[in-house]
Structure formats: structure tokens, C-alpha cells
Design an enzyme around this catalytic site. Structure first.
Site, PDB file in Angstrom:
ATOM      1  N   GLY A 138      25.659  -6.898 -16.299  1.00 15.87           N
ATOM      2  CA  GLY A 138      26.164  -8.268 -16.280  1.00 15.87           C
ATOM      3  C   GLY A 138      26.490  -8.819 -17.655  1.00 15.87           C
TER       4      GLY A 138
ATOM      5  N   ALA B 201      26.621  -3.273 -20.944  1.00 12.51           N
ATOM      6  CA  ALA B 201      27.202  -2.501 -19.851  1.00 12.51           C
ATOM      7  C   ALA B 201      27.616  -3.450 -18.743  1.00 12.51           C
ATOM      8  CB  ALA B 201      26.190  -1.490 -19.325  1.00 12.51           C
ATOM      9  N   LYS B 202      28.724  -3.056 -18.114  1.00 13.79           N
ATOM     10  CA  LYS B 202      29.224  -3.865 -17.002  1.00 13.79           C
ATOM     11  C   LYS B 202      28.120  -4.111 -15.978  1.00 13.79           C
ATOM     12  CE  LYS B 202      33.718  -1.574 -17.239  1.00 13.79           C
ATOM     13  NZ  LYS B 202      34.549  -0.523 -16.693  1.00 13.79           N
ATOM     14  N   ARG B 203      27.387  -3.035 -15.694  1.00 15.69           N
ATOM     15  CA  ARG B 203      26.414  -3.139 -14.602  1.00 15.69           C
ATOM     16  C   ARG B 203      25.246  -4.061 -14.956  1.00 15.69           C
ATOM     17  NH1 ARG B 203      26.331   1.850 -16.581  1.00 15.69           N
ATOM     18  NH2 ARG B 203      24.522   2.466 -17.813  1.00 15.69           N
TER      19      ARG B 203
END
Ligand code: GLU
Length: 284
Positions: A249, A245-247
Site C-alpha cells: 500500500g 511495494a505495491k502490495r
């Protein structure tokens, strides 16, 4: 477009840099089209005006070129707002949507579910009288689907996923939002309309969107749109089985591109099932 021609799409939201999970999904969708002599489309899902950024759009275009994926488009959702508004008008005229004035905090307070659990909206604003609605139309509001009415109108529905028949069961998701307070459509409405408008025949996307397909199938029925074939694929997961996930990292494609890595070689390795260390494929 010739009849029967396969059309797939990749539909990222430009709210962050793409990571390997996106690459995996884009490659599967692209290769499905190529294998069938069809067309691979790119759609930029940028109805979220506050989180979408032009530099992420540019990054997506560069990433796909770097991976060696050729596409038709892109189509931008932000240029299709009038179509979404027209569809919402139709559903409104059918008596299938209602304005909802609840804030997130009010909805959370009215539900006794544990924090973070996915629960359906309790239907508070569905019970407002016409006079109450009239008096409040100046307040910020979203538009929700009256799920019970919609299901009564549409009757039993199904779709095919990897060729297997799936009965549509959107009821547990309740009165989903079709137009947000800050945008004239929600993901559900925009994606359903766009896939039909772009003549998408086969939707290759992550299994995390499987539940959404129940809602999309219902919207197709209500709006008289064709039903594509679906091919939900497993997700790439990182260490500990958590999905990328982007969040969290997850390493961006842009970082690897800028560092001079070979994108086509990376795409071919993914095709052969050679995943970078620490990554695996979650079972669907
Ligand atoms: N825009 C969605 C996302 O970035 C994908 C939409 C779809 O494939 O239906 O997760």
C-alpha cells in the site's frame, strides 16, 4: 540512432499503480540519459496478460508526464511476442531449453527448502526421455533453460556495473524459466531481447534486479546480443527499512497527482535527496 548515443529505459509492469520507488527509478534513468545527451525510453512490460491492465498503462503515462519526464515510446511487450517466440526457437534448436510440466506444488514438494526461500528448480523435467516429453506435450508446460549446457557453451562472462567489472554467475539460479505456461516469454527472455531491440546502452534499475542481470548476461551471449552497461541503484525503503511495494500500500503517484500535488517539485526534491518523511535509501 547515432552510434554511441546513450539510451536508457524505464520498464514498468502495468499490474498496479506506480509509487515513489518507481518515480525514483524513472527519474534516475531519465536523468542519466539527459545528462549524456541521450534518449529515455518507456517500455510497458505487459506480457502477464492476466495481471496487466490498460488503466494502469494510462496511469503510468500520466504519472511520467506529471513528474516532468519526457520519453520515447512506449513499446509494449505484448506486441513483441513473435520476437520472443523466435528467440525461444533458436535456443530450442541449440538444445538449450526443455519443456517443464511441473506444477508449483510439485516443485515445492520436491524441495526441502523452508517456505518462501529462493531455490533453484531441481531439474526434474530435464531428465525426461524424448519419448516421455513427446507423450506429454499436450499438457501445460513452460520452457526452461538448461543452465549447465548454456554455461558450457557460453564460457566465462562479465558485465560492468557502475563501471565495475562483475563476473556473471547465473548458475545458482538454476534452470530459469524462459517461456511461461501462460505467456510465450518470461521476464528474463523478454527484457533481454527488448533491451537489445531498443538499442538500450545503459540500464538504470533497482538493485533488486541485480541477480537477474547474471541471467540476462548469459542470454545475451547465447543470442549474440550486445551487453549494455548496468547501473543498479539503491531502493527507496519505507518505515522499518522495508522496500516500498505495491502490495504494502505504498502511496501511489496517481493519488498524489489527483490530489493536486506538484509532480515536478516532487521529482526535484527526490533529485536533491529530500525524501518524504519515513522514507530512506537502502544501501545497495
Ligand atoms: N518490469 C520490471 C518491474 O516492473 C522491471 C524490468 C527491468 O527494469 O528490467 O519490476
Amino acid at each position: 540512432m547515432s552510434p554511441g548515443q546513450v539510451r536508457t529505459r524505464f520498464a514498468p509492469s502495468p499490474t498496479g499503480a506506480l509509487h515513489l520507488g518507481h518515480a525514483w527509478s524513472a527519474i534516475l534513468s531519465h536523468d542519466f540519459a539527459v545528462t549524456h545527451g541521450g534518449t529515455f525510453l518507456l517500455r510497458i512490460e505487459d506480457i502477464d496478460g492476466t495481471r496487466s491492465r490498460p488503466d494502469h498503462v494510462a496511469g503510468i503515462l500520466d504519472d511520467l508526464a506529471w513528474l516532468g519526464l519526457r520519453f520515447e515510446g512506449p513499446v509494449f511487450q505484448s506486441e513483441r511476442l513473435a520476437s520472443y517466440a523466435a528467440a525461444l526457437d533458436r535456443l530450442r534448436a541449440m538444445g538449450l531449453v526443455y519443456p517443464c510440466f511441473c506444477t508449483r506444488a510439485e516443485i515445492a514438494a520436491s524441495l526441502s527448502a523452508p517456505h518462501g526461500a529462493a531455490v533453484a528448480y531441481p531439474g526434474t523435467c530435464r531428465r525426461l526421455t524424448p519419448a516421455e516429453v513427446q507423450a506429454r506435450m499436450g499438457e501445460p508446460h513452460c520452457w526452461r533453460l538448461d543452465m549447465a549446457r548454456a554455461l558450457a557453451l557460453a564460457g566465462p562472462l562479465a558485465w560492468f556495473d557502475h563501471g565495475r567489472r562483475v563476473e556473471a554467475d547465473p548458475a545458482p539460479q538454476g534452470d530459469v524459466v524462459l517461456a511461461r505456461k501462460d505467456a510465450p516469454a518470461s521476464y528474463h527472455l523478454a527484457v533481454t531481447l527488448d533491451d537489445a531491440a531498443q538499442g538500450v546502452t545503459d540500464i538504470v534499475r533497482g538493485v533488486d534486479l541485480f541477480d537477474a542481470t547474471h541471467v540476462h548476461r548469459l542470454l545475451q551471449a547465447l543470442l549474440g546480443l550486445p551487453t549494455p552497461r548496468y547501473h543498479h541503484h539503491p531502493l527507496l525503503t519505507g518505515p522499518g527499512g522495508r522496500r516500498l511495494a505495491k502490495r504494502d500500500g505504498a502511496p501511489s503517484l496517481a493519488a498524489q497527482r489527483v490530489a493536486g500535488q506538484d509532480g515536478r517539485a516532487l521529482a526535484d526534491a527526490l533529485r536533491r535527496g529530500e525524501l518524504p518523511a519515513g522514507l530512506s535509501l537502502a544501501k545497495p
